[in-house]
Design an enzyme around this catalytic site. Structure first.
Site, PDB file in Angstrom:
ATOM      1  CE1 TYR A  58       4.042   2.314   3.741  1.00 18.18           C
ATOM      2  CE2 TYR A  58       5.290   4.107   2.735  1.00 18.18           C
ATOM      3  CZ  TYR A  58       4.319   3.125   2.655  1.00 18.18           C
ATOM      4  OH  TYR A  58       3.637   2.943   1.468  1.00 18.18           O
ATOM      5  CE  LYS A 116       4.965  -0.272   1.268  1.00 23.63           C
ATOM      6  NZ  LYS A 116       4.091  -1.388   0.807  1.00 23.63           N
ATOM      7  CB  SER A 128       6.120   2.949  -1.383  1.00 24.75           C
ATOM      8  OG  SER A 128       6.112   4.346  -1.201  1.00 24.75           O
TER       9      SER A 128
END
Length: 246
Positions: free
Chosen positions: A149, A153, A136
């Protein structure tokens, strides 16, 4: 530019919906035999109806032992897409151990385990291979309330680069795609969870002026899996409309 996967066998995680599901369909259309892995049996059942011949595996990738057991007899794989992921939103001061552990188990640790299983048989067979991990833009640009999160990533990016370094001598390529916000169910949930101002600010930071659609990411995955990218490994490819350039 035509891309064919005839004679190749692919495994796609996170195949029940969104990017993973469309990747399964595209690989199948390109001639590959495909194994689709998801946590949700209903999604796999509907996918199998849409794509006859697709093999399905239902397992929680956050469970190391269950994943090992589920993939023990998956057979030879030439192409791997690690797409499975979750996005748990918590302000930094409210992050829990459970949210941290679950996020890293699915978003980073599972990619290691699935890749280990696939790569070992690639090396045993003496064949080249290609792996694409779906990361991402959040690996390189912070998002409020998404510290964990973003961390998963970022971890996935450097894991991928290290895999490329170590597996290159075995003719196994490893790359990432790093999309901006994609209009999947997860992406739409993110949009609905943010203020209109925050969403507008994010969109305005994209030089091309819009968020990604699923095919934008899938086409990049297909290219990196294909022989057309035979000299590309260790890359984290932004699919972000220029977001990270600003």
């Amino acid at each position: 530019m035509e891309i064919s996967f005839t004679g190749r066998r692919a495994l796609v995680t996170g195949a029940g919906s969104g990017i993973g599901r469309q990747t399964v369909k595209a690989l199948k259309a390109g001639g590959a035999d495909v194994v689709a892995l998801s946590l949700t049996s209903e999604n796999l059942e509907s996918l199998a109806k849409e794509c006859p011949g697709v093999e399905t595996v239902c397992v929680d990738l956050g469970d190391w032992s269950a994943t090992e057991a589920a993939l023990k007899s998956v057979g030879p794989i030439d192409l791997l897409v690690n797409d499975a992921g979750i996005a748990l939103a918590d302000p930094f001061l409210e992050i829990t151990k459970e949210a941290f552990d679950r996020s890293f188990a699915v978003n980073a640790r599972a990619a290691i385990l699935v890749s280990q299983i696939v790569v070992r048989q690639m090396i045993e067979r003496g064949v080249p291979g290609a792996i694409v991990n779906v990361s991402s833009q959040a690996s390189q640009a912070a998002i409020a309330d998404h510290a964990v999160y973003c961390g998963t990533k970022g971890a996935l990016d450097i894991i991928s680069k290290t895999m490329a370094l170590e597996l290159g001598p075995n003719k196994i390529r490893v790359n990432c795609v790093n999309p901006t916000l994609v209009m999947t169910a997860m992406g739409e949930a993110f949009v609905h969870g943010q203020s209109n101002k925050a969403v507008t600010e994010m969109r305005n930071r994209i030089p091309l002026g819009h968020f990604a659609v699923v095919d934008d990411v899938v086409n990049s995955i297909l290219f990196l899996l294909s022989d057309k990218s035979s000299m590309i490994t260790g890359v984290c490819l932004p699919v972000d409309g220029g977001y990270l350039a600003t």
